[in-house]
Design an enzyme around this catalytic site. Structure first.
Site, short mmCIF file in Angstrom:
data_model
loop_
_atom_site.label_atom_id
_atom_site.label_comp_id
_atom_site.label_asym_id
_atom_site.label_seq_id
_atom_site.Cartn_x
_atom_site.Cartn_y
_atom_site.Cartn_z
CE LYS A 9 -3.80 2.11 2.67
NZ LYS A 9 -4.63 1.95 3.89
CB SER A 40 -7.70 3.83 3.29
OG SER A 40 -6.93 3.08 4.18
CB SER A 75 -8.36 1.08 6.10
OG SER A 75 -9.08 2.29 6.11
#
Length: 494
Positions: A80, A160, A184
């Site tokens: 990420k 997210s 998330s």
């Protein structure tokens, strides 16, 4: 985006090579993943799940074929893009950090490399991990655009860690790393039909990860099976002198894959949070089927009457605002080079100066609230109360009084349509905030589908009970009878 890419294949031949066998369940060569990313992420359905490719990833096939003996040898992993890697920018999706090349590996990335993993690239995310403003659309960032759900490309990838969830579902890597403050990892894993694990806060270092909350932030694995998630966790977990929250981590390290293949639900007491299942008929039907599967596997089912106190979420938000301001100011001040902002006020100014690119779809109300969140006494009071409601009066109490090994609920509902104008459409399904605020482990495992859209099942337990949660999740994974959806790479209504 200006990031390096492998040579583009012809769309027709690439799609034919890339589509069968989703999601990928075993590691493939880096070259295969890169071809698939080119065919499906950059063109064709344009998932926008991958924000950058490691410049050396195309040369990693030799290492893959060499068959190293390390635990993750030859396993391609995506990271990420709020987690630092030494060879790519770390942007949090914001144009303010598009040139943020620190030359540093976060300790968890260093752990993955040491275990033999091939870091393939970075995944798109909700900008600033979805902590900038109202009416945001999960998976949208100024750098990466809108991430799409592989199961229905007009539907949200949620949370997210949207790019990480979508990338694993689409077979862009063997696995991915996400981060979570509240939902998330687990939400994108659920709606993208993959396994996601949010470990106990403090089990994995947060050093060189762009922060929201020192109390709640953690990174975690996203994969196609519980066993693969546990294998990733082995390489990520451990104490880090630079992160005080991890001081006890080494005391709780085990081989998280140990016993997963033999794990049984026999005699396991499952606490069912029925009131957190919502009222969507398709989700309720799946939840009942999952409970029936566990009963057939000889688990003991315990119905639990729990109502969430609204004060928990209210006080959590106070905590997040205060900790974000402190954390992001410290992170920006520590960056090498000459970033366009050195504190939160500078980020707000940057966004206003780049409003056409950054503020078209939603604003930065949360940033502005955080800038004013300077009342330390109010923060301490909110933290104490939210922690009490999530821990001693929450998960700890529910497990103790009902004598259960784990708590379950649907993770969230099926993916909603992407709506850049109005933002996300959450349905109030799930109990993940309990584990998020408490800092306790939370695993989501695919439970089935509602109209071809995946839905996950959550497993939560107490602090440092990560291995137990993984074992119970793996046992359910084998007992599950529901049919799972397959990515379509088309609009949902087609």
């Amino acid at each position: 985006m200006g990031f390096p890419r492998v040579k583009l294949l012809s769309l027709a031949s690439a799609l034919l090579a890339a589509l069968p066998g989703f999601p990928a369940t075993a590691q493939e060569s880096p070259e295969t993943y890169l071809k698939r990313i080119e065919a499906i992420d950059d063109v064709g359905p344009r998932l926008n799940a991958v924000i950058a490719i490691d410049p050396d990833a195309g040369d990693a096939t030799a290492a893959f074929e060499a068959g190293m003996s390390a635990p993750l040898a030859g396993h391609s992993v995506l990271i990420k893009d709020n987690i630092e890697t030494r060879d790519m920018p770390t942007t949090a999706g914001s144009l303010a950090l598009r040139d943020n090349e620190t030359g540093r590996d976060a300790p968890l990335v260093a752990g993955l490399r040491k275990a033999g993993a091939i870091i393939l690239g970075k995944t798109n995310l909700s900008e600033w991990a979805n902590f900038r403003g109202d009416r945001s659309s999960s998976g949208w960032s100024g750098v990466g655009g809108q991430t799409r759900n592989p199961y229905a490309i007009d539907r949200s990838p949620c949370g997210s860690s949207a790019g990480s969830g979508a990338a694993v579902a689409a077979g862009f890597a063997w696995a991915a790393i996400g981060t979570e403050t509240d939902g998330s990892i687990t939400c994108p894993a659920s709606v993208n039909g993959v396994v996601g694990f949010k470990p106990t806060v403090g089990l994995v270092s947060r050093t060189h990860i762009i922060p929201i909350s020192a109390s709640q932030d953690t990174a975690g694995p996203m994969a196609t099976s519980v066993a693969d998630a546990a294998l990733l966790l082995n390489a990520m977990a451990g104490s880090d002198p630079a992160d005080p929250a991890t001081a006890e981590a080494d005391e709780h390290l085990v081989d998280f894959t140990q016993g997963l293949a033999q794990a049984s639900l026999k005699g396991v007491r499952i606490g069912v949070l029925r009131k957190q299942a919502g009222n969507l008929p398709g989700v309720l039907s799946l939840f009942d089927r999952a409970i029936a599967d566990m009963k057939r596997a000889r688990a003991e089912i315990v119905e639990i009457d729990y109502e969430r106190d609204p004060a928990m979420g209210r006080d959590e938000y106070t905590v997040l605002l205060y900790e974000f301001r402190e954390g992001i100011n410290a992170y920006l001040a520590s960056l090498p080079g000459d970033p366009p902002a050195r504190d939160l006020a500078g980020l707000i100014t940057f966004d206003e100066a780049h409003a056409a690119e950054e503020l078209r779809w939603y604003g930065q109300e949360t940033f502005k609230e955080a800038l004013e969140a300077t009342d330390a006494e109010a923060y301490e009071k909110a933290r104490e109360n939210s922690l009490r409601l999530a821990r001693s009066d929450g998960i700890d109490k529910l497990m103790r009084e009902n004598d259960v090994d784990v708590l379950i609920a649907p993770t969230t509902g099926p993916a909603w349509p992407i709506d850049l104008v109005n933002g996300d459409h959450f349905m109030g399904i799930g109990a993940g905030s309990l584990a998020a605020i408490a800092g306790y482990p939370h695993l989501t495992v695919p439970m089935g589908q509602v109209e071809r859209l995946p839905v996950g099942l959550s497993f939560m337990a107490g602090q440092w009970e990560d291995a137990k949660v993984l074992r119970i999740g793996a046992a359910y994974e084998r007992a599950r009878s529901a049919e799972l959806a397959q990515p379509s790479f088309r609009n949902w209504h087609e």
